[in-house]
Design a protein around this motif. Structure first.
Motif, short mmCIF file in Angstrom:
data_model
loop_
_atom_site.label_atom_id
_atom_site.label_comp_id
_atom_site.label_asym_id
_atom_site.label_seq_id
_atom_site.Cartn_x
_atom_site.Cartn_y
_atom_site.Cartn_z
N GLU A 241 0.83 -1.22 0.00
CA GLU A 241 0.00 0.00 0.00
C GLU A 241 0.86 1.26 0.00
O GLU A 241 0.47 2.29 -0.54
N LYS A 242 2.01 1.17 0.64
CA LYS A 242 2.81 2.38 0.79
C LYS A 242 3.60 2.74 -0.47
O LYS A 242 4.17 3.80 -0.58
N LEU A 243 3.64 1.82 -1.42
CA LEU A 243 4.38 2.09 -2.65
C LEU A 243 3.53 2.91 -3.61
O LEU A 243 2.30 2.93 -3.52
N GLU A 244 4.22 3.54 -4.53
CA GLU A 244 3.50 4.22 -5.59
C GLU A 244 2.75 3.13 -6.36
O GLU A 244 3.24 2.02 -6.49
N ASP A 245 1.60 3.41 -6.86
CA ASP A 245 0.70 2.42 -7.49
C ASP A 245 0.54 1.16 -6.63
O ASP A 245 0.46 0.04 -7.12
N GLY A 246 0.45 1.35 -5.32
CA GLY A 246 0.32 0.25 -4.38
C GLY A 246 -0.90 -0.62 -4.64
O GLY A 246 -0.83 -1.84 -4.55
N VAL A 247 -2.00 0.02 -4.96
CA VAL A 247 -3.23 -0.74 -5.21
C VAL A 247 -3.07 -1.66 -6.41
O VAL A 247 -3.44 -2.84 -6.36
N GLU A 248 -2.45 -1.15 -7.46
CA GLU A 248 -2.24 -1.97 -8.66
C GLU A 248 -1.30 -3.14 -8.35
O GLU A 248 -1.50 -4.24 -8.83
N ARG A 249 -0.30 -2.86 -7.53
CA ARG A 249 0.64 -3.94 -7.17
C ARG A 249 -0.07 -5.03 -6.36
O ARG A 249 0.13 -6.21 -6.59
N LEU A 250 -0.89 -4.58 -5.42
CA LEU A 250 -1.64 -5.55 -4.63
C LEU A 250 -2.56 -6.37 -5.52
O LEU A 250 -2.66 -7.59 -5.38
N ALA A 251 -3.20 -5.67 -6.44
CA ALA A 251 -4.13 -6.34 -7.35
C ALA A 251 -3.38 -7.41 -8.16
O ALA A 251 -3.83 -8.55 -8.29
N ALA A 252 -2.21 -7.03 -8.68
CA ALA A 252 -1.43 -7.97 -9.49
C ALA A 252 -0.96 -9.15 -8.64
O ALA A 252 -0.99 -10.30 -9.07
N VAL B 127 -10.30 -2.09 -7.59
CA VAL B 127 -9.21 -2.47 -8.50
C VAL B 127 -8.74 -3.90 -8.15
O VAL B 127 -8.47 -4.72 -9.02
N ILE B 128 -8.68 -4.16 -6.85
CA ILE B 128 -8.22 -5.47 -6.37
C ILE B 128 -9.23 -6.56 -6.70
O ILE B 128 -8.88 -7.60 -7.27
N THR B 129 -10.49 -6.31 -6.36
CA THR B 129 -11.49 -7.37 -6.59
C THR B 129 -11.64 -7.65 -8.09
O THR B 129 -11.77 -8.80 -8.51
N ALA B 130 -11.57 -6.58 -8.88
CA ALA B 130 -11.72 -6.78 -10.34
C ALA B 130 -10.61 -7.66 -10.87
O ALA B 130 -10.84 -8.58 -11.66
N ALA B 131 -9.38 -7.40 -10.42
CA ALA B 131 -8.24 -8.19 -10.92
C ALA B 131 -8.37 -9.65 -10.51
O ALA B 131 -8.07 -10.55 -11.30
N VAL B 132 -8.80 -9.89 -9.28
CA VAL B 132 -8.92 -11.27 -8.81
C VAL B 132 -10.05 -11.98 -9.55
O VAL B 132 -9.92 -13.14 -9.95
N HIS B 133 -11.15 -11.28 -9.77
CA HIS B 133 -12.27 -11.91 -10.49
C HIS B 133 -11.91 -12.20 -11.94
O HIS B 133 -12.27 -13.24 -12.48
#
Ligand code: SF4
Length: 666
Positions: free
Chosen positions: A30-41, A85-91
């Motif tokens: 979360e603390k990284l830039e584009d953290g949400v995208e990284r978590l999603a990936a 963003v996270i749920t979409a990537a997982v789905h």
């Protein structure tokens, strides 16, 4: 093969494709830039690996219960959008994901949240610098509602389920335990009143999300804190939570402040499954077992024996995102097994860094380290088959290079072969098995008992060379160091030196700790035989214990103040406690005067003293073995990695990381 663990299971209205749950872990992206995208990936990759259900790291249900902006939060409506963003990537990856609803109570980091922390009673946690404020009736009502609101937001964000965090010594657990709840109102006192907060949270969440939405409750099966909730109360609590309407119980072990190892490498696999089993016998809803389950064959046995309905694995999914798929395909040898070292996951998080994995440094670097096939396939020599060389060879071969790995010993593994002998570190065998299987699968040519030289490498037409030749143990300049009973640590690990009954180790870092452990547990009987002797009542526990002691006395000597430097925060305490239990003496802040036939003469605050020893082992660091690198300079493109680049503590984490990096650079 495995089948029971791969059976679908119903949790509330949700059908999961198998019975493996990825347990909640805070990874800090979360603390990284584009953290949400990284978590999603990161999560999507695990979904592609076919894990049944993913549970996110804890998302704070209110500001004072969280860990600040750099953690996941779900206490405002504006938190919903990024979570989508996270749920979409997982789905998209055909996976399912639950949001964990979290309130840390007295474990909260007040400096990070910027608001005063709260708890059932104003008692400071031994692992926190701040004392919380006691919650009043309004706080309690507001907090219960915040769990319900968080659940509704999770549903809006597209999560398939929620998990209420009620274990590990966090807020709900703090209400339940008499250690942390000293209230005498309707929220504390007897068991029913202490249980009430967790029950109310569960009811309120259930009412808010509707009758079918899956709600998991993570409960503490065993607090491992003196005078805390009893097993009887724990089982009663499980029933109350079931009645409150939750769909499944996930059973956690230990509080963060607990002094008993729960997930360290020394904890035997599946050691705590019996706790989940007890909970399962008390309720009808599905029960999930966790802690030190790192192999699907082991998980299969747990399900088959009816000990739990699902298993939770957290770190094993860091080590190998594809563990479920590979296991389903029967490719058990290809699984990169989590060895429970904590070195790159938990230790990183405690140090405020993002989580990675020692055996899989791609974690946290998914984007920049995506594996791209080499443009030109080259003939590459990797010299040295320790962890650095093995990982380099694996990645290079995977990318399409033609790789030959040279090793002067008669087996691959380097210092992994030292570690795996240490009692409680047997999991390193898995890392070796993984690399052997990978080299084999990728067609890497392994040349054992072969010392590569600059000339031989050039003559054979290699286009690039990776030098991973490791270290040379250091010989400190102490008079008497050349006496015949003085040996270097590597010779002891390689079983080339005889070790007596009284041992002095010069050095007290990670290697010395490992060595001490190995030497004191050099048992007369193996653990298996000991168990046999006990089970069949051939000997009583005391006699078996006696047999298991080697009777060897070990002294660890160090100039500096600290023992076990280089060991991670989450394991150092347990390692040192273990050594002390085995009677290893740690003598620090000394100077060495001389080694004699009788032992080591040390100076301890001006006083001279003889540490008697029939064997003196030198474990005082090492220097880089980089001569091949220098010899190759100017003739071939050459890369230097691992201990050969930088000696120091035995550091498989850095070695594997550098192997992975160089594997991508050629
Ligand atoms: Fe497992 Fe160690 Fe990797 Fe953590 S760093 S996931 S404990 S192998």
């Amino acid at each position: 093969g495995i089948s029971n663990i791969l059976e679908p299971i119903q949790i509330g209205s949700m059908t999961l494709r198998n019975r493996v749950l990825m347990g909640s872990m805070h990874v800090g992206f979360e603390k990284l830039e584009d953290g949400v995208e990284r978590l999603a990936a990161f999560y999507a990759e695990r979904a592609r690996g076919e894990v049944g259900l993913i549970v996110t790291g804890g998302a704070a249900v209110c500001q004072e219960g969280g860990m600040g902006d750099q953690y996941c939060n779900v206490y405002m409506d504006e938190h919903i959008e990024p979570l989508r963003v996270i749920t979409a990537a997982v789905h998209e990856a055909e996976g399912k994901i639950a949001l964990q609803l979290f309130h840390a109570g007295r474990y909260t980091n007040q400096d990070a949240t910027g608001v005063e922390s709260v708890a059932p009673s104003a008692l400071q946690a031994p692992i926190n610098r701040h004392k919380p404020r006691e919650m009043n009736a309004t706080d309690i009502e507001r907090t219960i509602q915040s769990f319900a609101d968080g659940a509704v937001r999770a549903k809006k964000a597209g999560f398939d389920a929620v998990e209420i965090m009620g274990s590990e010594g966090y807020l709900i657990n703090q209400f339940l335990s008499p250690v942390t709840n000293k209230r005498e109102d309707e929220w504390g006192g007897d068991f029913t009143r202490r249980a009430r907060f967790g029950v109310e949270v569960s009811k309120r969440v259930r009412a808010a999300v509707g009758p079918d939405f899956p709600v998991i409750f993570r409960m503490s099966g065993l607090d491992l804190v003196p005078d805390s909730t009893t097993m009887e109360e724990t089982l009663q609590f499980a029933v109350l939570i079931e009645q409150a309407g939750v769909s499944a119980l996930n059973v956690g072990i230990g509080w963060h402040e607990s002094k008993v190892p729960t997930i360290a490498m020394m904890v035997p696999r599946g050691a705590y499954v019996w706790v989940a089993q007890q909970v399962k016998e008390a309720v009808k809803i599905p029960v999930i077992a966790s802690n030190r389950i790192n192999d699907l064959r082991q998980a299969e046995a747990i399900i088959q024996e009816g000990r739990s309905d699902m298993v939770s694995m957290a770190r094993p999914l860091l080590a190998d995102s594809q563990i479920v798929r590979k296991s389903r395909e029967g490719l058990f040898d290809e699984v990169n097994t989590c060895i429970a070292c904590n070195q790159a996951c938990l230790d990183h998080i405690f140090d405020g860094k993002i989580a990675s994995c020692m055996v899989n440094p791609v974690v946290g670097r998914e984007k920049e380290w995506a594996l791209i096939p080499a443009e030109v396939s080259k003939k590459v020599a990797v010299v040295g088959a320790g962890p650095a060389g093995l990982e380099a060879a694996r990645v290079l071969a995977e990318r399409g290079h033609q790789v030959v790995i040279f090793e002067k010993q008669n087996q691959v593994g380097g210092q992994l072969n030292y570690a795996r002998q240490v009692p409680g570190k047997e999991e390193f065998n898995e890392t070796l098995r993984y690399y052997r299987a990978q080299l084999d699968k990728l067609g890497v040519e392994v040349r054992l008992e072969t010392a590569a030289t600059a000339d031989s490498l050039s003559d054979e037409g290699f286009e690039e060379v990776v030098v991973a030749t490791g270290v040379i143990p250091r010989r400190p300049e102490i008079p008497g160091v050349d006496l015949p009973h003085v040996v270097s640590y590597d010779r002891v690990f390689e079983k080339q030196a005889k070790v007596g009954r009284r041992v002095a180790i010069v050095g007290a870092g990670g290697i010395a700790c490992d060595l001490s452990h190995l030497l004191v547990q050099d048992q007369v009987v193996s653990p298996q035989s000991a168990q046999y002797l006990l089970e069949y009542r051939i000997l009583d526990a005391k006699a078996v214990h006696h047999l298991q002691q080697s009777g060897r006395k070990v002294y660890m000597l160090r100039r500096g103040k600290h023992v076990g430097t280089g060991l991670g925060k989450t394991t150092r305490w347990a390692v040192l406690a273990n050594l002390k239990r085995h009677g290893v003496e740690m003598v620090t802040q000394i100077d060495y005067k001389e080694i004699t036939a009788e032992g080591v003469i040390i100076r301890n605050q001006e006083e001279e003293q003889l540490v008697q020893a029939d064997t003196v082992i030198i474990a005082a660091g090492a220097t880089s073995n980089d001569s091949l690198y220098h010899a190759l300079q100017g003739s071939l493109p050459v890369h230097l990695i691992g201990g050969a680049k930088e000696a120091g503590e035995l550091d498989a984490k850095r070695a594997i990381y550098e192997g992975a990096a160089v594997g991508r650079a050629i």
